[in-house]
Design a protein around this motif. Sequence first.
Motif: not given
Length: 96
Positions: A7-10, A12-24, A62-70
């Motif tokens: 859920e967190y990663i999803a 953050m992805k949504k937030q990145l998409d919004e940032w792209s729109e704001h920058i555009a 984040m996508r590549a993080a292990t449980e110990s580095t999350w």
Amino acid sequence: MSKSRDEYIAAMKKQLDEWSEHIADLEKKGHKIKEDARVEYEEHLAALHTRRAEGEKKLAEMRAATESTWEQVKLETDNVWEAFKDSYQAFTAHFK
């Protein structure tokens, strides 16, 4: 209640998409900026692009993080998100 990793990663992805729109949107508005302010406007816009790229990099980590580095990666990502938000707010306040 904290969000699950997926859920967190999803979110953050949504937030990145919004940032792209704001920058555009800001890029479109940049054409209306007076010539004497255009250089400063473009410098601030480039900084936003850099911050957004940092967000993209953190999302990949984040996508590549292990449980110990999350938790550490999540904390670093939160800091990148706050830095972008602060930069964006300063940018839009300065160029009203």
